[in-house]
Design a protein around this motif. Structure first.
Motif, PDB file in Angstrom:
ATOM      1  N   ALA A  51       0.846  -1.197   0.000  1.00 49.43           N
ATOM      2  CA  ALA A  51       0.000   0.000   0.000  1.00 49.43           C
ATOM      3  C   ALA A  51       0.878   1.243   0.000  1.00 49.43           C
ATOM      4  O   ALA A  51       1.683   1.438   0.915  1.00 49.43           O
ATOM      5  CB  ALA A  51      -0.921  -0.006   1.219  1.00 49.43           C
ATOM      6  N   GLN A  54      -2.852   6.715   0.713  1.00 55.30           N
ATOM      7  CA  GLN A  54      -3.808   6.690   1.812  1.00 55.30           C
ATOM      8  C   GLN A  54      -5.089   5.983   1.391  1.00 55.30           C
ATOM      9  O   GLN A  54      -5.723   5.278   2.201  1.00 55.30           O
ATOM     10  CB  GLN A  54      -4.120   8.120   2.258  1.00 55.30           C
ATOM     11  CG  GLN A  54      -4.986   8.206   3.499  1.00 55.30           C
ATOM     12  CD  GLN A  54      -4.355   7.517   4.702  1.00 55.30           C
ATOM     13  OE1 GLN A  54      -3.171   7.690   4.966  1.00 55.30           O
ATOM     14  NE2 GLN A  54      -5.140   6.736   5.433  1.00 55.30           N
ATOM     15  N   GLU A  56      -5.330   3.425  -0.654  1.00 56.51           N
ATOM     16  CA  GLU A  56      -5.083   1.988  -0.574  1.00 56.51           C
ATOM     17  C   GLU A  56      -5.078   1.519   0.872  1.00 56.51           C
ATOM     18  O   GLU A  56      -5.603   0.447   1.191  1.00 56.51           O
ATOM     19  CB  GLU A  56      -3.743   1.655  -1.239  1.00 56.51           C
ATOM     20  CG  GLU A  56      -3.759   1.820  -2.753  1.00 56.51           C
ATOM     21  CD  GLU A  56      -2.392   1.585  -3.356  1.00 56.51           C
ATOM     22  OE1 GLU A  56      -1.382   1.712  -2.606  1.00 56.51           O
ATOM     23  OE2 GLU A  56      -2.312   1.296  -4.566  1.00 56.51           O
ATOM     24  N   ARG A  57      -4.511   2.329   1.777  1.00 53.72           N
ATOM     25  CA  ARG A  57      -4.503   1.954   3.193  1.00 53.72           C
ATOM     26  C   ARG A  57      -5.918   1.940   3.767  1.00 53.72           C
ATOM     27  O   ARG A  57      -6.252   1.089   4.596  1.00 53.72           O
ATOM     28  CB  ARG A  57      -3.600   2.904   3.978  1.00 53.72           C
ATOM     29  CG  ARG A  57      -2.126   2.640   3.758  1.00 53.72           C
ATOM     30  CD  ARG A  57      -1.264   3.470   4.691  1.00 53.72           C
ATOM     31  NE  ARG A  57      -1.157   4.853   4.221  1.00 53.72           N
ATOM     32  CZ  ARG A  57      -0.220   5.291   3.396  1.00 53.72           C
ATOM     33  NH1 ARG A  57       0.687   4.452   2.925  1.00 53.72           N
ATOM     34  NH2 ARG A  57      -0.188   6.555   3.023  1.00 53.72           N
ATOM     35  N   ARG A  60      -7.630  -1.238   2.698  1.00 56.26           N
ATOM     36  CA  ARG A  60      -7.132  -2.372   3.472  1.00 56.26           C
ATOM     37  C   ARG A  60      -7.739  -2.380   4.875  1.00 56.26           C
ATOM     38  O   ARG A  60      -8.031  -3.440   5.429  1.00 56.26           O
ATOM     39  CB  ARG A  60      -5.610  -2.332   3.550  1.00 56.26           C
ATOM     40  CG  ARG A  60      -4.959  -2.661   2.221  1.00 56.26           C
ATOM     41  CD  ARG A  60      -3.453  -2.407   2.242  1.00 56.26           C
ATOM     42  NE  ARG A  60      -2.881  -2.881   1.000  1.00 56.26           N
ATOM     43  CZ  ARG A  60      -2.517  -4.135   0.767  1.00 56.26           C
ATOM     44  NH1 ARG A  60      -2.648  -5.036   1.717  1.00 56.26           N
ATOM     45  NH2 ARG A  60      -2.032  -4.503  -0.393  1.00 56.26           N
ATOM     46  N   ASN A  84      -3.284  -6.215   6.562  1.00 54.93           N
ATOM     47  CA  ASN A  84      -3.255  -5.393   7.779  1.00 54.93           C
ATOM     48  C   ASN A  84      -1.898  -5.292   8.458  1.00 54.93           C
ATOM     49  O   ASN A  84      -1.657  -4.348   9.218  1.00 54.93           O
ATOM     50  CB  ASN A  84      -4.274  -5.953   8.781  1.00 54.93           C
ATOM     51  CG  ASN A  84      -4.530  -5.030   9.940  1.00 54.93           C
ATOM     52  OD1 ASN A  84      -5.206  -4.009   9.807  1.00 54.93           O
ATOM     53  ND2 ASN A  84      -3.985  -5.370  11.103  1.00 54.93           N
ATOM     54  N   PRO A  86       1.646  -4.287   9.396  1.00 55.97           N
ATOM     55  CA  PRO A  86       2.715  -3.349   9.043  1.00 55.97           C
ATOM     56  C   PRO A  86       4.070  -4.050   8.878  1.00 55.97           C
ATOM     57  O   PRO A  86       4.892  -3.623   8.063  1.00 55.97           O
ATOM     58  CB  PRO A  86       2.745  -2.376  10.233  1.00 55.97           C
ATOM     59  CG  PRO A  86       1.435  -2.540  10.916  1.00 55.97           C
ATOM     60  CD  PRO A  86       1.047  -3.959  10.703  1.00 55.97           C
ATOM     61  N   GLN A  89       4.163  -5.351   5.416  1.00 57.52           N
ATOM     62  CA  GLN A  89       4.341  -4.222   4.498  1.00 57.52           C
ATOM     63  C   GLN A  89       5.790  -3.726   4.515  1.00 57.52           C
ATOM     64  O   GLN A  89       6.349  -3.361   3.477  1.00 57.52           O
ATOM     65  CB  GLN A  89       3.394  -3.083   4.883  1.00 57.52           C
ATOM     66  CG  GLN A  89       1.927  -3.376   4.632  1.00 57.52           C
ATOM     67  CD  GLN A  89       1.574  -3.368   3.157  1.00 57.52           C
ATOM     68  OE1 GLN A  89       1.672  -2.351   2.476  1.00 57.52           O
ATOM     69  NE2 GLN A  89       1.171  -4.522   2.646  1.00 57.52           N
TER      70      GLN A  89
END
Length: 476
Positions: A51, A54, A56-57, A60, A84, A86, A89
C-alpha cells in the motif's frame, strides 16, 4: 594525452548512448509483487500488495474490519495479515529497495561536465569538459549480468520472507485456538477438583472420610488451580502472539474472535511422493543458493578488471578570447585518465571475491545436500503427528467415553462412589486434553511442511502427549 579531435568522441558517445538504451537493468514494484504472488500463490492467494497511498490503506482497513466481524479461521488469518500487517508491508518495501539497489549495479554512472574560466592579461579562456568512465562502458554487459542475478536473488529472498511470515501466522493461529480450548478443559478439571475437595472436606468433618483421602483430593485441587492459571496465561500469550503477527491495533485486538475449536483432521494424510514432486518444482533455498553462486562468479570476473585500474575518458573544448585584438580561437581534444596500480594491485579485493565465490559454491552444495533431509524430517513430523492425532480421535477418546458411560451407570446403581465418578471424569478430561495437544501438533506440522515444500525449512518438534493423571484414591 591529446589526440584526434571530434570524430572519436562522437563515436564513443554514440556507443555509450546505445549501451545505455539497451543494457541497463531495471525492476519495478509490480514485478516484485507479481513474482511473489506467482511463486507463493498458496501462501498469498495472489493478493499480496504494498500500500503506497492513503486510499489503498483505507481500503485495506475496511477489508480488515470485514474479516474481524466474524470468527477468524486460519485462512482468514492469512488474508488479514496480508492486508493489515505493518511488519509484512515493511518486508515488501525492503524487498523493493533491495531489488532497486541490485538493479543500480547494472547502470552506467552519469557523465561529469566541468566548466572553467581563466584570465591572463587581456586573454580570457573558457574550458568545457565532458568525462565518463570508460570501464563502465566496457564492463556494462558483465555488470548487467551481475545486476540481473542480484535482482533475482532479492526477489527470491522476498518470497522466502513472505513464506516465513505466513507460516508463523498459521502456526500462531493454531496455538491460539488450541490454547483457548485447553483453557476450557482446564476449567472443567478445576471445577471437578473443587467439587471433590469440598465434598471430601464435608465428609471428613462428619467422620466418613479419613485424613489421607481428604489430602489427596485437596492436593489434586491445588494442582488443578495451578494448571488453570498456567492455561489462562498460555491462552493470553498465544492470542497476543497472533495479534502481533496480524498487526492489529488495540481496537482490532478487542474485536478479534477465534473459533471454539481446531479444524478436524483431513480424511487422509498427504502422500510422500506427491510432497516430493511439489518440492522439486519450487525449492526456494536451492534456487537462492544457485543465484548467489552465479552472482558471485559474475562479480568475480568484473572485479578482475576493476581491481587493477580505472580509466576515464574526457572530451575537451577550450575557447580563448584576446580582448586586445578581438580575436578568438578554439582548441578541441580528448584525454584519458588512468589509475596506476603502483601501491595497490587489488590483491585483497580479488582474494575477497575468490572467498565469496568459494563460500557461495559450498553454500549451494550444503543446501542441496540438506534439502532432501529437511523435507523428509518435516514430512516425518507431519505424518507422525497425523497418526497420533488420528489414534487419539479413533481409539483413545472413544474408549474413555465408553468407560465414562459405564461408570455413570455404575454410579446410578450405587456400585461406585461419587469420588470414583469424579476421578473418572478427571481422567476423561485429561485424555481429551492430550488428544487436543496431538491435534495441535498436527496442524503445526502441516504449516511447517507447506513451508518446507516451498524450500523454507521450518523446525518442527513433536512431544509425546502427557498421560492422563489419575484422581485421588477413590476407594473409601
Amino acid at each position: 594525452m591529446k589526440g584526434l579531435r571530434a570524430t572519436p568522441i562522437k563515436l564513443t558517445l554514440s556507443a555509450l548512448g546505445l549501451a545505455v538504451l539497451t543494457g541497463c537493468a531495471s525492476v519495478s514494484l509490480d514485478q516484485n509483487m507479481g513474482r511473489v504472488n506467482a511463486e507463493a500463490g498458496s501462501f498469498t492467494e495472489g493478493k499480496l500488495a504494498l500500500a503506497r497511498t492513503q486510499e489503498e490503506r483505507d481500503q485495506r482497513a475496511q477489508a480488515a474490519q470485514a474479516l474481524l466481524a466474524q470468527p477468524l479461521g486460519q485462512k482468514e488469518a492469512v488474508q488479514l495479515t496480508l492486508v493489515n500487517s505493518p511488519s509484512l508491508q515493511a518486508l515488501l518495501a525492503q524487498g523493493w529497495a533491495n531489488a532497486a539497489a541490485a538493479a543500480q549495479v547494472g547502470r552506467i554512472a552519469n557523465p561529469i561536465f566541468s566548466f572553467e574560466r581563466m584570465t591572463a592579461g587581456s586573454e580570457l579562456e573558457l574550458g568545457r569538459a565532458l568525462s565518463f568512465g570508460l570501464l563502465d562502458l566496457v564492463t556494462l554487459p558483465t555488470r548487467y549480468g551481475v545486476a540481473t542475478r542480484r535482482i533475482e536473488q532479492s526477489q527470491l529472498r522476498l518470497i522466502s520472507d513472505v513464506v516465513d511470515h505466513v507460516t508463523r501466522v498459521r502456526q500462531a493461529w493454531v496455538r491460539a485456538v488450541a490454547a483457548q480450548q485447553m483453557l476450557q478443559y482446564a476449567k472443567q478439571v478445576y471445577d471437578s477438583a473443587e467439587a471433590g475437595a469440598e465434598l471430601a472436606k464435608r465428609m471428613q468433618s462428619v467422620g466418613n472420610f479419613n485424613r489421607i483421602a481428604r489430602a489427596r483430593e485437596q492436593a489434586f485441587y491445588a494442582d488443578a488451580a495451578t494448571q488453570l492459571s498456567t492455561a489462562q496465561h498460555q491462552a493470553t500469550a498465544s492470542r497476543e502472539e497472533l495479534v502481533r503477527l496480524l498487526g492489529l491495533n488495540e481496537r482490532q485486538a478487542q474485536a478479534l474472535q477465534l473459533p471454539e475449536r481446531l479444524p478436524d483432521l483431513p480424511q487422509q494424510a498427504l502422500d510422500p511422493q506427491a510432497v516430493g514432486t511439489l518440492a522439486t518444482q519450487a525449492r526456494l533455498d536451492i534456487r537462492l543458493a544457485q543465484t548467489a553462486l552465479e552472482g558471485a562468479a559474475k562479480a568475480q570476473g568484473l572485479n578482475m578488471v576493476t581491481s587493477f585500474t580505472d580509466i576515464e575518458l574526457t572530451g575537451r573544448r577550450n575557447t580563448t578570447f584576446d580582448n586586445a585584438d578581438g580575436s578568438r580561437s578554439t582548441a578541441r581534444g580528448w584525454e584519458i585518465d588512468m589509475r596506476l596500480p603502483i601501491f595497490d594491485w587489488g590483491g585483497m579485493q580479488r582474494d575477497a571475491m575468490n572467498a565469496q565465490t568459494l563460500m557461495a559454491a559450498n553454500q549451494l552444495e550444503a543446501t542441496v545436500r540438506s534439502a532432501g533431509s529437511s523435507l523428509r524430517e518435516s514430512y516425518s513430523a507431519y505424518r507422525t503427528a497425523y497418526d497420533v492425532a488420528r489414534h487419539y480421535r479413533d481409539e483413545v477418546v472413544p474408549v474413555r467415553k465408553v468407560i465414562a458411560e459405564e461408570n455413570q451407570l455404575r454410579y446410578n446403581g450405587m456400585l461406585i462412589s461419587v469420588f470414583e465418578l469424579l476421578a473418572d471424569a478427571r481422567d476423561q478430561v485429561a485424555t481429551v486434553t492430550a488428544a487436543l495437544d496431538a491435534q495441535q501438533q498436527f496442524w503445526l506440522a502441516d504449516a511447517a511442511l507447506q513451508a518446507s515444500v516451498m524450500g523454507h525449512p521450518t523446525n518442527t518438534s513433536l512431544s509425546i502427549p502427557a498421560s492422563p493423571p489419575s484422581g485421588g484414591d477413590a476407594s473409601h
